[in-house]
Design an enzyme around this catalytic site. Structure first.
Site, PDB file in Angstrom:
ATOM      1  N   HIS A 247       0.815  -1.203   0.000  1.00 58.77           N
ATOM      2  CA  HIS A 247       0.000   0.000   0.000  1.00 58.77           C
ATOM      3  C   HIS A 247       0.853   1.259   0.000  1.00 58.77           C
ATOM      4  O   HIS A 247       0.457   2.284  -0.583  1.00 58.77           O
ATOM      5  CB  HIS A 247      -0.948  -0.018   1.199  1.00 58.77           C
ATOM      6  CG  HIS A 247      -2.212  -0.766   0.918  1.00 58.77           C
ATOM      7  ND1 HIS A 247      -3.044  -1.249   1.902  1.00 58.77           N
ATOM      8  CD2 HIS A 247      -2.800  -1.128  -0.253  1.00 58.77           C
ATOM      9  CE1 HIS A 247      -4.079  -1.852   1.344  1.00 58.77           C
ATOM     10  NE2 HIS A 247      -3.947  -1.799   0.048  1.00 58.77           N
TER      11      HIS A 247
ATOM     12  N   GLU B 110     -21.527  -3.249 -15.005  1.00 53.85           N
ATOM     13  CA  GLU B 110     -20.750  -3.640 -13.834  1.00 53.85           C
ATOM     14  C   GLU B 110     -20.917  -5.114 -13.492  1.00 53.85           C
ATOM     15  O   GLU B 110     -20.224  -5.626 -12.612  1.00 53.85           O
ATOM     16  CB  GLU B 110     -21.177  -2.809 -12.619  1.00 53.85           C
ATOM     17  CG  GLU B 110     -20.988  -1.315 -12.800  1.00 53.85           C
ATOM     18  CD  GLU B 110     -21.587  -0.545 -11.639  1.00 53.85           C
ATOM     19  OE1 GLU B 110     -20.840  -0.225 -10.704  1.00 53.85           O
ATOM     20  OE2 GLU B 110     -22.804  -0.269 -11.672  1.00 53.85           O
TER      21      GLU B 110
ATOM     22  N   ASP C  19     -16.282  -2.653 -10.158  1.00 52.92           N
ATOM     23  CA  ASP C  19     -17.259  -3.676  -9.775  1.00 52.92           C
ATOM     24  C   ASP C  19     -17.285  -4.824 -10.777  1.00 52.92           C
ATOM     25  O   ASP C  19     -17.477  -5.979 -10.390  1.00 52.92           O
ATOM     26  CB  ASP C  19     -18.655  -3.053  -9.653  1.00 52.92           C
ATOM     27  CG  ASP C  19     -18.930  -2.548  -8.238  1.00 52.92           C
ATOM     28  OD1 ASP C  19     -18.300  -3.057  -7.297  1.00 52.92           O
ATOM     29  OD2 ASP C  19     -19.770  -1.654  -8.078  1.00 52.92           O
TER      30      ASP C  19
ATOM     31  N   CYS D 221     -15.652   4.098 -17.091  1.00 49.50           N
ATOM     32  CA  CYS D 221     -15.603   5.081 -16.012  1.00 49.50           C
ATOM     33  C   CYS D 221     -14.979   4.500 -14.749  1.00 49.50           C
ATOM     34  O   CYS D 221     -14.940   5.165 -13.714  1.00 49.50           O
ATOM     35  CB  CYS D 221     -16.994   5.626 -15.707  1.00 49.50           C
ATOM     36  SG  CYS D 221     -18.204   4.365 -15.238  1.00 49.50           S
TER      37      CYS D 221
END
Length: 831
Positions: free
Chosen positions: A450, A687, A711, A758
């Site tokens: 991370h 999605e 998603d 998107c």
């Protein structure tokens, strides 16, 4: 002849040959045998014998045993594409070796990053009458342990027919890597299906087509001309079949990148330390060391009630701080803060902590004892990415312990131009670093940690996995961090400083040029129009997006209006917000996504019962259809924005055409009531795999399609992106996801509907060429990435993107696709 026992030439995991992810090896086209998924870095001889074959790229070697058996060992899958990088041969053709002698050293880390797989087949490729009997069971094996037995020998030869006509063909080899192991296996298998005697010749040297080893010995490369000679009754058919096979390309992959950013340099200059690139770039600055504090905690507490009170207060304080920082953050920082919040609320950790306190432990000791076993399990699980997630748990351990000790969090004020050196660094340490941080070097860690992600997202050049030598760099030393090259120059010369300053100036110029050109409409180099728009979540983001060159908004997340309040927003409140964003966009298109709430985004005023799996429950457009008043109010608010037509409406998480039809019916009714004659575009977010695979059906009635890759990836791979145990494996460049994107584009094009993206892939410069090649014509990116994306698109041609996308669809993993994408990436991309 007496059987010959082959010993394990690698340490690793024994794997059945049929489980190797390659049809040629799994189908035993090259020969029978076994495979090992290696954990070591050296290949040893499995028996005594003579080296009869060594690929020029040193990724495969063939050994002939005393009974005539020829054993090929092929390090990894598609490793020929590395061009020799990562392999160092310790032997040459003709060498006589004993069992256990080293044959090839290899860079396992490089193979893991760039090869399609590192699993290594060990095959009997030649040996008349010899059979293979596996000795080792599937599981862990050490070098030198019994692996398999070769029995027999000198049996019947393959029946051939040299009588009859002789046919000859000349053929130029166009295979990307010539005739290496996989093509040789397929050629040999096909040749054995004919009775004709078939020979391949190169430069006057010949080899029987039925012998993969002999074919490899010819070292036939791309562009070489070979002569195929067949004698026998079926010679003409044999040559037709072989030429057809070779000219088909045999589904061979393209070359891997020649020098990816994350490769450890082989030759480290004097005065430099080598690491793995986490975030590219060049920085000049002064060394400051970060010293982690591993707090001591008392074993026994001051009473159960006192320790419970202290822990709950510390936990609540950190929970509130993470939520506050998440609201103010965006992109990778927000995602990581949200992941930490999810970990912090893990019931298993909380239960273990409360149990420890109930046994009389201090709150700090109980919390540490709850965290450490989980972190150790992640580190010991054999998955490098999951091991890096252990840092997130340890970060939370430190943060809670700090609050228990009364320490306050805040920004660390490093002087401007600080190159921060650390043995290890936690995400919270990075987020607390102030504006003075110019670069980052970490002794441990990996490129998918991370901290690495945060550094890349914020443009801070960073190296990881440098090693303990980092601690020898003195505080206050002026250094050059060339993260793109994987080097920290600890004693640079005046000339090196000057060169680094020139490189910084070039990078700044590229960024400035990209920003200067960002306000022109985006076209590819061959003139194709590609819209580059912004993802927005609040009116404050609209003006900066336009300043960065956004051609509109491709996704307005409206959840910010509905969350963290006791009642839903009124029509007037919504209209005011949408109108303010439309005004800031100054007439540019605004795509408003209808409320995407539920699941991981609950609202207190919506009566959604607890669900066993919220990600598959009442969320997205399902919530609007379940609460028609909420849906109607939002549609009324959007229809009130002026000018009419600037706003387009997008439905989240569509899975059935009935959902689109239901919203269309409400929209048409409201347009009639409000006397709006102008059409209002109504599109869908793709999605779910269901929407992607039926895109052609949905496009009959939807005005546009926009793919939410975040998603779509989690639903395609069945991995919850909010679950830290699996989220690290999520990658939108997984071939399954890309194939669904391609299917969506084809479905939309069938009805002349445009398809955009998107989700996160639209902001990923490695993904953009592939998306264009699949048929995407609109990219909705994070505002800060828009200049870079537009500059990238301007240098691409659709023809090249289509070829690139087709190659990507043939890859078997996201890692392989990213390696392919790094090789394709333009060298002069803006930093």
């Amino acid at each position: 002849m007496a059987p010959i026992l082959l010993f394990a030439p690698l340490q690793g995991w024994v794997t059945a040959l049929e489980d190797v992810p390659d049809a040629v090896f799994a189908g035993r086209m090259l020969g029978d045998g076994i495979a090992i998924d290696p954990t070591g870095t050296c290949l040893f001889a499995p028996c005594a014998g003579r080296i009869v074959g060594l690929q020029a790229t040193h990724h495969a070697v063939t050994l002939e045993a005393d009974n005539g058996a020829q054993i090929m060992i092929h390090l990894g899958i598609d490793t020929v594409a590395l061009g020799g990088r990562g392999f160092t041969a310790r032997v040459a053709v003709g060498d006589v070796v004993a069992a256990g002698d080293p044959l090839i050293d290899f860079d396992l880390d490089l193979l893991v990053r760039e090869a399609r797989a590192v699993v290594t087949p060990i095959l009997l490729v030649e040996g008349v009458g010899i059979t293979v009997e596996r000795t080792a069971d599937v599981g862990l094996i050490e070098v030198g342990a019994p692996l398999m037995t070769l029995s027999g020998g000198l049996g019947e030869t393959l029946a051939t027919d040299a009588t009859g006509p002789t046919e000859t063909r000349l053929l130029q080899i166009a295979l990307p890597h010539g005739i290496h192991a996989r093509p040789a296996g397929r050629i040999a298998m096909l040749a054995r299906s004919f009775t004709a005697t078939i020979t391949l010749e190169k430069d006057g040297q010949g080899a029987p087509a039925t012998s993969p080893t002999a074919l490899l010995a010819l070292a036939i490369g791309r562009g070489d001309t070979v002569r195929l000679i067949a004698s026998g009754q079926d010679s003409l058919a044999a040559l037709d079949a072989l030429v057809g096979l070779i000219e088909s390309g045999m589904e061979e992959p393209v070359a891997a990148p020649t020098a990816p950013a994350a490769v450890m340099p082989r030759d480290v200059p004097d005065g430099a330390l080598a690491g793995v690139t986490a975030a590219p770039g060049i920085a000049i600055g002064t060394v400051r060391h970060h010293r982690a504090v591993d707090r001591e905690v008392a074993l026994e507490g001051n009473g159960i009630a006192a320790e419970e009170t202290a822990f709950r207060a510390a936990h609540a304080a950190l929970t509130g701080e993470l939520a506050e920082r998440s609201v103010a953050a965006s992109g990778a920082a927000r995602a990581i803060l949200d992941a930490h919040a999810a970990l912090l609320g893990d019931p298993a950790l909380l239960d273990a902590t409360h149990a420890g306190i109930a046994r009389g432990e201090s709150a700090g000791h109980a919390w540490r004892n709850a965290i450490r076993p989980q972190a150790d399990a992640l580190r010991g699980g054999g998955d490098a990415r999951l091991a890096e997630r252990a840092d997130d748990l340890l970060d939370l351990e430190r943060q809670v312990l700090a609050r228990l000790a009364g320490a306050e969090s805040g920004t660390v004020e490093y002087p401007a131009g600080t190159i921060l050196l650390a043995d290890d660094l936690m995400p919270s340490d990075f987020l607390a670093a102030g504006a003075g941080l110019a670069g980052l070097c970490i002794a441990k860690g990996g490129p998918t940690s991370h901290v690495a992600i945060l550094a890349a997202a914020t443009g801070v050049p960073a190296l990881v996995a440098i090693g303990s030598a980092l601690q020898g760099v003195a505080e206050g030393t002026r250094v050059i961090l060339d993260a793109s090259a994987g080097l920290l120059h600890t004693a640079p010369s005046a000339e090196q400083f000057a060169e680094a300053e020139r490189a910084q100036a070039v990078a700044a110029t590229r960024r400035a040029d990209a920003l200067a050109r960002a306000h022109t409409l985006c076209h590819t180099a061959d003139g194709a129009r590609i819209e580059v728009v912004a993802n927005l979540g609040h009116r404050a983001e609209a003006a900066p997006a336009v300043a960065n060159g956004a051609e509109g908004c491709g996704l307005l997340r409206t959840e910010f209006l509905f969350l963290e309040r006791a009642t839903p927003p009124s029509v007037a409140e919504q209209t005011a917000e949408y109108q303010a964003i439309a005004d800031a966009l100054d007439g540019r298109p605004l795509i408003v996504r209808l409320l995407d709430i539920g699941g991981d985004k609950p609202a207190p005023y919506l009566p959604i019962a607890p669900e066993e799996n919220p990600a598959l429950g009442l969320r997205g457009i399902r919530v609007g259809l379940a609460h028609p008043d909420l849906l109607e109010d939002q549609l009324r608010a959007i229809l009130a924005v002026r000018p009419i037509g600037q706003c387009r409406i997008m439905l989240p998480m569509v899975a059935r055409i009935e959902e689109l039809r239901a919203v269309r019916a409400v929209l048409d009714r409201l347009r009639g009531e409000l006397a709006i004659a102008e059409p209002v575009a109504l599109g869908i977010m793709v999605e779910t795999p269901a929407a992607a695979i039926t895109a052609d059906l949905l496009a009959r009635e939807a005005d546009f399609l926009s793919i939410g890759t975040n998603d779509l990836t989690q639903y395609t791979l069945a991995m919850d992106r909010a679950n830290p145990a699996v989220a690290s494996a999520l990658d939108g460049l997984h071939p399954a996801v890309l194939r669904l994107i391609g299917e969506t584009c084809r479905g939309g094009a069938r009805h002349a509907r445009w398809t955009g993206v998107c989700g996160g892939l639209a902001s990923d410069s490695l993904a953009v060429p592939i998306l264009l090649g699949l048929g995407v014509t609109e990219l909705s990116a994070t505002p800060g990435m828009i200049p870079t994306i537009k500059a990238l698109v301007a240098g691409l041609t659709l023809a090249a993107c289509r070829t690139h996308a087709a190659q990507a669809l043939e890859c078997t993993s996201a890692d392989h696709i990213r390696a392919l994408a790094r090789a394709f990436a333009p060298q002069e991309m803006p930093a």
